[in-house]
Write a protein that holds these residues in place. Sequence first.
Motif, short mmCIF file in Angstrom:
data_model
loop_
_atom_site.label_atom_id
_atom_site.label_comp_id
_atom_site.label_asym_id
_atom_site.label_seq_id
_atom_site.Cartn_x
_atom_site.Cartn_y
_atom_site.Cartn_z
N ALA A 171 -19.62 2.84 16.33
CA ALA A 171 -19.04 3.87 15.24
C ALA A 171 -17.49 3.94 15.93
CB ALA A 171 -19.91 4.85 15.38
N GLY A 172 -17.49 4.20 17.30
CA GLY A 172 -15.87 4.42 17.82
C GLY A 172 -15.13 3.27 17.45
N VAL A 173 -15.50 1.85 17.53
CA VAL A 173 -14.78 0.82 17.30
C VAL A 173 -14.41 0.95 15.77
CG1 VAL A 173 -14.69 -1.58 17.20
CG2 VAL A 173 -15.69 -0.72 19.30
N MET B 193 -5.16 5.87 23.50
CA MET B 193 -5.93 7.06 23.39
C MET B 193 -7.36 7.13 22.78
SD MET B 193 -4.27 10.43 21.57
CE MET B 193 -2.78 10.48 22.42
N VAL B 194 -7.37 6.13 21.74
CA VAL B 194 -8.78 6.15 20.89
C VAL B 194 -9.70 5.37 22.03
CG1 VAL B 194 -9.89 4.84 19.10
CG2 VAL B 194 -7.78 5.83 18.83
N ILE B 195 -9.32 4.66 22.85
CA ILE B 195 -10.24 3.65 23.65
C ILE B 195 -10.68 4.73 24.78
CG2 ILE B 195 -10.42 2.08 25.46
CD1 ILE B 195 -8.60 0.18 23.85
N ILE B 196 -9.84 5.46 25.14
CA ILE B 196 -10.14 6.58 26.48
C ILE B 196 -10.92 7.66 25.79
CG2 ILE B 196 -9.12 8.32 27.80
CD1 ILE B 196 -6.62 6.82 28.14
N ILE C 68 -15.10 8.47 26.86
CA ILE C 68 -15.34 9.92 27.35
C ILE C 68 -16.55 10.34 26.23
CG2 ILE C 68 -14.86 12.35 27.27
CD1 ILE C 68 -11.87 11.25 27.93
N ILE C 69 -16.46 10.22 25.22
CA ILE C 69 -17.58 10.40 24.01
C ILE C 69 -18.88 9.62 24.31
CG2 ILE C 69 -18.37 10.46 21.75
CD1 ILE C 69 -15.29 10.95 20.82
N LEU C 70 -18.67 8.48 24.81
CA LEU C 70 -20.11 7.68 25.28
C LEU C 70 -20.54 7.95 26.15
CD1 LEU C 70 -21.69 5.20 24.55
CD2 LEU C 70 -20.16 3.59 25.74
N ALA C 71 -19.84 8.60 27.27
CA ALA C 71 -20.38 8.90 28.44
C ALA C 71 -21.18 10.19 28.35
CB ALA C 71 -19.30 9.09 29.66
#
Length: 304
Positions: A24-26, A291-294, A298-301
């Motif tokens: 979803a993030g990707v 920024m999106v990757i960072i 964080i959200i995944l962690a």
Amino acid sequence: MREKKIFSIRKKLLIIFGTLITVAGVIQGSLLRYTLQQVLTARVNAHLIDKVNDIALFITSDINGDFSFLRGFMRNPAMKDPSVSFTEKTQIVRRDFGYADSLNFFNICDTKGNSYYADGTVTFVGDTDWYKSAVSGVSFITEPHISTATKKLEIILAVPLLDSDRKVVAVLGAGLEGTVICDTVSDIEIGKAGNCHILGSDGTTIAHKDTSIVEAQKNAMELAKTDRSLTSIANFQRQALSASSSGIGYYTYNGKKHIAAYTKMQDTGWTIIIAAPAEEFLAAIINLQKMVIIIGIIILAVTL
């Protein structure tokens, strides 16, 4: 058995939700980057086209100002006096022309193609493009070229001298240093590492902040035939020269992708190009991607 089963379910949930969050993030990040890139690219393109058109108007105005200055000598009564020889007219204009000595040459031509210099020398210039244009009533500026007389790079400005009936009675020609237009484009800033340059009708660089390029009369399209590193820029210049309206293009030079805008000067047919490394204009997209990757990490962690 119960403890082993609970651990197995927990591990599966971690894998499933971790995968879902990552996918979803990707997808979300890619869509966001694509949307921003489209918007930013459109704005950059519009800005560059507006700027290159403004530069074309500025340079055209500058050249027309030189033409007007030269035509101003016609206000001297001696210019319209048939009893004053063309050699004398040239001498008179040179005295009024404050920096005539800095020119490669300065002369007045009759309507038969004879060119008269202040020292009494007379040569025939009736077969030159600048004379033919001016004697027909149209001011003309040549591209930088090697003079057959001085063996120096020069630009010739020629204007028709008209009588009270708007009839051409003479042609005034002035030869300037061939890099004179470089002074104008060198003051134009395009980003931090960009530049403005002008191509002649055949693609030869006739103005650039690096005057050595003009002095060497470099033509990227010709050089690309033996230097493959110039293929990209040669293809772009070919596109710019063949275009009938302003446009945007990309090329790679020295390992960097450049974005460039081009337009044609209506009076001369010269092609003005402004270019800069694409990363200067699209840096916001690169920063957003980081920024999106960072944020995604964080959200995944936190979710896990």
